[in-house]
Design a protein around this motif. Structure first.
Motif, PDB file in Angstrom:
ATOM      1  N   LEU A 218       0.831  -1.204   0.000  1.00 17.25           N
ATOM      2  CA  LEU A 218       0.000   0.000   0.000  1.00 17.25           C
ATOM      3  C   LEU A 218       0.868   1.257   0.000  1.00 17.25           C
ATOM      4  O   LEU A 218       1.844   1.361   0.741  1.00 17.25           O
ATOM      5  N   THR A 219       0.501   2.214  -0.829  1.00 12.93           N
ATOM      6  CA  THR A 219       1.232   3.479  -0.899  1.00 12.93           C
ATOM      7  C   THR A 219       0.760   4.413   0.213  1.00 12.93           C
ATOM      8  O   THR A 219      -0.225   4.134   0.912  1.00 12.93           O
ATOM      9  N   LEU A 220       1.439   5.549   0.339  1.00 17.61           N
ATOM     10  CA  LEU A 220       1.047   6.534   1.339  1.00 17.61           C
ATOM     11  C   LEU A 220      -0.373   7.033   1.077  1.00 17.61           C
ATOM     12  O   LEU A 220      -1.199   7.104   2.000  1.00 17.61           O
ATOM     13  N   GLY A 221      -0.671   7.378  -0.170  1.00 22.38           N
ATOM     14  CA  GLY A 221      -2.007   7.877  -0.494  1.00 22.38           C
ATOM     15  C   GLY A 221      -3.084   6.852  -0.219  1.00 22.38           C
ATOM     16  O   GLY A 221      -4.142   7.167   0.348  1.00 22.38           O
ATOM     17  N   GLU A 222      -2.857   5.607  -0.611  1.00 27.62           N
ATOM     18  CA  GLU A 222      -3.832   4.544  -0.365  1.00 27.62           C
ATOM     19  C   GLU A 222      -4.022   4.321   1.134  1.00 27.62           C
ATOM     20  O   GLU A 222      -5.137   4.055   1.600  1.00 27.62           O
ATOM     21  N   SER A 223      -2.946   4.454   1.879  1.00 31.79           N
ATOM     22  CA  SER A 223      -3.016   4.268   3.332  1.00 31.79           C
ATOM     23  C   SER A 223      -3.844   5.362   3.993  1.00 31.79           C
ATOM     24  O   SER A 223      -4.678   5.093   4.868  1.00 31.79           O
ATOM     25  N   ILE A 224      -3.621   6.615   3.579  1.00 33.61           N
ATOM     26  CA  ILE A 224      -4.390   7.719   4.161  1.00 33.61           C
ATOM     27  C   ILE A 224      -5.862   7.581   3.788  1.00 33.61           C
ATOM     28  O   ILE A 224      -6.751   7.835   4.609  1.00 33.61           O
ATOM     29  N   TYR A 225      -6.130   7.146   2.552  1.00 32.19           N
ATOM     30  CA  TYR A 225      -7.532   6.934   2.166  1.00 32.19           C
ATOM     31  C   TYR A 225      -8.180   5.881   3.058  1.00 32.19           C
ATOM     32  O   TYR A 225      -9.286   6.095   3.589  1.00 32.19           O
ATOM     33  N   LEU A 226      -7.534   4.729   3.237  1.00 31.26           N
ATOM     34  CA  LEU A 226      -8.113   3.660   4.056  1.00 31.26           C
ATOM     35  C   LEU A 226      -8.315   4.124   5.497  1.00 31.26           C
ATOM     36  O   LEU A 226      -9.301   3.765   6.141  1.00 31.26           O
ATOM     37  N   ALA A 227      -7.389   4.933   6.005  1.00 32.65           N
ATOM     38  CA  ALA A 227      -7.559   5.473   7.358  1.00 32.65           C
ATOM     39  C   ALA A 227      -8.769   6.399   7.425  1.00 32.65           C
ATOM     40  O   ALA A 227      -9.468   6.455   8.445  1.00 32.65           O
ATOM     41  N   SER A 228      -9.050   7.095   6.336  1.00 34.36           N
ATOM     42  CA  SER A 228     -10.148   8.071   6.336  1.00 34.36           C
ATOM     43  C   SER A 228     -11.517   7.419   6.418  1.00 34.36           C
ATOM     44  O   SER A 228     -12.484   8.052   6.855  1.00 34.36           O
ATOM     45  N   ILE A 229     -11.642   6.149   6.002  1.00 32.72           N
ATOM     46  CA  ILE A 229     -12.973   5.526   5.962  1.00 32.72           C
ATOM     47  C   ILE A 229     -13.285   4.712   7.210  1.00 32.72           C
ATOM     48  O   ILE A 229     -14.401   4.205   7.350  1.00 32.72           O
ATOM     49  N   VAL A 230     -12.340   4.584   8.131  1.00 32.22           N
ATOM     50  CA  VAL A 230     -12.577   3.777   9.333  1.00 32.22           C
ATOM     51  C   VAL A 230     -13.789   4.261  10.135  1.00 32.22           C
ATOM     52  O   VAL A 230     -14.599   3.445  10.581  1.00 32.22           O
ATOM     53  N   PRO A 231     -13.989   5.578  10.330  1.00 35.68           N
ATOM     54  CA  PRO A 231     -15.166   6.006  11.099  1.00 35.68           C
ATOM     55  C   PRO A 231     -16.493   5.678  10.423  1.00 35.68           C
ATOM     56  O   PRO A 231     -17.510   5.531  11.089  1.00 35.68           O
ATOM     57  N   SER A 232     -16.502   5.578   9.089  1.00 33.79           N
ATOM     58  CA  SER A 232     -17.741   5.310   8.357  1.00 33.79           C
ATOM     59  C   SER A 232     -17.438   4.426   7.152  1.00 33.79           C
ATOM     60  O   SER A 232     -17.505   4.859   6.001  1.00 33.79           O
ATOM     61  N   PRO A 233     -17.089   3.166   7.401  1.00 35.19           N
ATOM     62  CA  PRO A 233     -16.578   2.297   6.329  1.00 35.19           C
ATOM     63  C   PRO A 233     -17.570   1.995   5.216  1.00 35.19           C
ATOM     64  O   PRO A 233     -17.176   1.816   4.070  1.00 35.19           O
ATOM     65  N   LYS A 234     -18.850   1.940   5.530  1.00 36.68           N
ATOM     66  CA  LYS A 234     -19.831   1.575   4.504  1.00 36.68           C
ATOM     67  C   LYS A 234     -19.970   2.641   3.418  1.00 36.68           C
ATOM     68  O   LYS A 234     -20.508   2.376   2.344  1.00 36.68           O
ATOM     69  N   ASN A 235     -19.510   3.845   3.706  1.00 34.41           N
ATOM     70  CA  ASN A 235     -19.612   4.925   2.722  1.00 34.41           C
ATOM     71  C   ASN A 235     -18.293   5.181   1.999  1.00 34.41           C
ATOM     72  O   ASN A 235     -18.132   6.201   1.337  1.00 34.41           O
ATOM     73  N   GLY A 236     -17.346   4.243   2.132  1.00 31.33           N
ATOM     74  CA  GLY A 236     -16.012   4.452   1.578  1.00 31.33           C
ATOM     75  C   GLY A 236     -15.974   4.699   0.088  1.00 31.33           C
ATOM     76  O   GLY A 236     -15.180   5.512  -0.402  1.00 31.33           O
ATOM     77  N   LEU A 237     -16.824   4.026  -0.676  1.00 35.24           N
ATOM     78  CA  LEU A 237     -16.783   4.177  -2.134  1.00 35.24           C
ATOM     79  C   LEU A 237     -17.258   5.550  -2.594  1.00 35.24           C
ATOM     80  O   LEU A 237     -16.971   5.960  -3.723  1.00 35.24           O
ATOM     81  N   TYR A 238     -17.989   6.267  -1.739  1.00 37.20           N
ATOM     82  CA  TYR A 238     -18.445   7.604  -2.122  1.00 37.20           C
ATOM     83  C   TYR A 238     -17.291   8.597  -2.199  1.00 37.20           C
ATOM     84  O   TYR A 238     -17.472   9.727  -2.655  1.00 37.20           O
ATOM     85  N   ALA A 239     -16.109   8.179  -1.760  1.00 30.32           N
ATOM     86  CA  ALA A 239     -14.941   9.060  -1.841  1.00 30.32           C
ATOM     87  C   ALA A 239     -14.393   9.146  -3.258  1.00 30.32           C
ATOM     88  O   ALA A 239     -13.559  10.012  -3.546  1.00 30.32           O
ATOM     89  N   PHE A 240     -14.855   8.259  -4.147  1.00 24.87           N
ATOM     90  CA  PHE A 240     -14.281   8.187  -5.489  1.00 24.87           C
ATOM     91  C   PHE A 240     -15.215   8.744  -6.560  1.00 24.87           C
ATOM     92  O   PHE A 240     -16.439   8.620  -6.473  1.00 24.87           O
ATOM     93  N   GLU A 241     -14.580   9.331  -7.568  1.00 31.50           N
ATOM     94  CA  GLU A 241     -15.289   9.685  -8.792  1.00 31.50           C
ATOM     95  C   GLU A 241     -15.430   8.416  -9.635  1.00 31.50           C
ATOM     96  O   GLU A 241     -14.803   7.391  -9.362  1.00 31.50           O
ATOM     97  N   ALA A 242     -16.239   8.497 -10.684  1.00 31.52           N
ATOM     98  CA  ALA A 242     -16.468   7.321 -11.526  1.00 31.52           C
ATOM     99  C   ALA A 242     -15.206   6.858 -12.249  1.00 31.52           C
ATOM    100  O   ALA A 242     -15.107   5.689 -12.642  1.00 31.52           O
ATOM    101  N   ASP A 243     -14.214   7.763 -12.412  1.00 29.60           N
ATOM    102  CA  ASP A 243     -12.969   7.363 -13.088  1.00 29.60           C
ATOM    103  C   ASP A 243     -11.940   6.787 -12.126  1.00 29.60           C
ATOM    104  O   ASP A 243     -10.807   6.489 -12.517  1.00 29.60           O
TER     105      ASP A 243
END
Length: 539
Positions: free
Chosen positions: A387-412
């Motif tokens: 895992l890269t630094l960016g991927e790690s920070i993203y995964l850390a960001s979804i811990v409080p609300s994991p079910k909504n993690g995919l809403y962090a991404f655009e369609a691309d």
């Protein structure tokens, strides 16, 4: 209901040379209460026992109807020993005791809580602008005694004060005194040694930010001899974890090498480990399960919002909640969580590294995604070690609300802009600690790409709606009952009824306003987070 009432009809009342006998009809035959004892009005000396007839429980139907709070007991004993006046203060010295006191409320516990034998010597002092329970009062549960002090000042500003102190107590006596049904995982636990507790709480309603909170449980030669219903030592070996969704069990997960998705701590990238600790628990390796300042700030925030908004949970607390407890958001479950964390941390049942390892492999990272092994493969198609630094920070960001993690991404597959500030915040803190090098390009924000096969599952979502979903967290709000009425705790805190359905408005103007509000809320949260971390000396 607010119209709920209770009818009490005194059928008989007899005082003969100080001996009192009385029969009371409750709600026109619903039950019968009996009051026996002694009463000497001239001496302000009253000693009475209240109980129900026909083998029934002594109940308080009005409280149950109005607040959904069920309380009953076999008997209630009351004794008024003295009332005197000193300056402008009235002092009332009394005793209250109950046999088999039962309490049931959805905000306290999902099951009945029973106190077989409890009492309080309550010395109540009343002044012109305050009422207090003096520190000379004594609460007793079985063999355990504690001295409480509670004071409520009404004006010129409302002030809440509370202190609780005990002497050194036999640890087993404390565990034996726990109310039946309150801490199920600890039932049957055998311990040795001594414990001593002290609590100090002070809050001025006009100066809430300077709230004082200090809670200490000291130990002397304390040790666990035998676990209770929950095997607290299971975290040191392979065990089976069953997650729950909406109260229903999900497929079990084996936490150990037998599970191909289990990832040892040394096979998780350092960036991932540091990102999680920075975001969730910066002092994990230094504290003993709790961060008092975080708890204090949680109380401040919850009081201001008049609801449970902020939890203040450490990694230790999150681990215990997932491994041992239900998802019921009740007062008893929270206290049980605190007790188990204290036991694990203060008896060194497991190392910090092992705690972090189990935490990474047990927490939820998305709908049906448990453990860092599944999460890194699901989102990025790689192993946790890569895992890269960016991927790690993203995964850390979804811990409080994991079910909504995919809403962090655009369609691309790129990240939504609203996470840019979060990446800078966490990245800068990590850089200040020497975990990563300073970076002017948002610490990997622009390099994160969702796994290509997953992008097709993302439908275009309105920006404001996505931001709103990302802001949702698993809160500990007190529930509203099925009829939509406010519960006891909401009444207590003065929370207004917000259950009424609002008319949905879909217009360009409202959409624009929502986007503006979402951005403002994000900036506010980032500013608050920076302030909190500065106060901890972490930023």
């Amino acid at each position: 209901e607010d119209t709920a009432s209770v009818s009490l009809n005194v059928v008989k009342a007899l005082i003969d040379d100080g001996d009192l006998t009385s029969t009371i009809d409750v709600n026109r035959g619903e039950s019968t209460w009996h009051l026996n004892g002694k009463m000497h009005a001239s001496d302000k000396d009253i000693d009475v026992k209240l109980f129900a007839g026909g083998g029934q429980k002594l109940e308080l139907p009005l409280i149950e109807k109005r607040f959904k709070l069920k309380i009953n007991a076999d008997t209630v004993t009351s004794r008024l020993t003295k009332v005197d006046q000193e300056n402008d203060e009235t002092r009332i010295y009394s005793y209250w005791g109950a046999k088999n006191l039962l309490i049931n409320h959805q905000g306290i516990s999902v099951k009945d809580i029973i106190i077989p034998n409890g009492s309080i010597d309550a010395n109540i002092f009343i002044g012109s602008n305050y009422i207090s329970l003096d520190s000379s009062s004594v609460i007793q549960l079985k063999k355990v005694k504690a001295n409480p002090y509670i004071k409520y000042t009404l004006n010129p500003v409302k002030i809440y004060e509370m202190k609780v102190n005990t002497e050194w107590l036999n640890a087993q006596d404390i565990f034996d005194s726990f109310p039946v049904g309150m801490f199920e995982s600890l039932e049957g636990m055998k311990v040795a040694g001594k414990l001593k507790y002290a609590l100090n709480f002070y809050m001025n309603s006009k100066d809430v930010d300077n709230l004082k909170f200090d809670s200490r449980l000291d130990k002397d030669d304390f040790r666990i001899i035998h676990y209770g219903r929950a095997d607290l030592g299971k975290l040191n070996k392979t065990f089976v974890y069953t997650p729950y969704e909406r109260g229903k069990p999900m497929p079990p997960h084996t936490i150990g090498p037998e599970n191909p998705d289990f990832v040892p701590l040394n096979q998780i990238s350092p960036d991932m480990r540091n990102a999680i600790m920075t975001a969730e628990d910066p002092s994990f390796y230094r504290h003993s399960g709790f961060v008092e300042e975080s708890i204090r700030k949680s109380i401040v925030t919850d009081f201001k919002e008049k609801r449970f908004v902020r939890g203040g949970s450490t990694i230790s607390m999150q681990l215990v909640k997932n491994a041992f407890l239900s998802r019921n958001k009740t007062l008893s479950r929270k206290i049980e969580e605190i007790l188990i964390v204290w036991l694990i941390e203060n008896t060194r049942l497991m190392s910090k590294n092992r705690m972090l390892e189990v935490y990474f492999n047990i927490i939820e990272w998305g709908r049906g995604i448990y453990g860092i092994g599944e999460a890194s493969r699901f989102y990025f198609g790689k192993r946790p070690s890569n895992l890269t630094l960016g991927e790690s920070i993203y995964l850390a960001s979804i811990v409080p609300s994991p079910k909504n993690g995919l809403y962090a991404f655009e369609a691309d597959g790129t990240l939504r802009r609203r996470l840019h500030g979060y990446f800078n915040l966490i990245g800068r803190i990590m850089a200040s600690k020497g975990f990563v090098a300073p970076d002017s390009s948002a610490y990997g924000f622009y390099t994160v790409r969702l796994r290509e096969g997953l992008r097709r599952q993302i439908a275009p979502v309105d920006t404001a709606m996505a931001d709103s979903l990302l802001n949702e967290e698993n809160s500990d709000n007190a529930p509203v009952n099925q009829e939509g009425q406010l519960n006891f705790f909401q009444r207590l805190f003065g929370k207004k009824d917000s259950t009424a359905k609002e008319e949905k408005i879909d217009s360009a103007e409202i959409k624009k306003q929502r986007e503006k509000e979402a951005k403002a809320e994000q900036k506010r949260k980032e500013k608050e987070r920076r302030k909190e971390l500065r106060e901890r000396g972490l930023f």
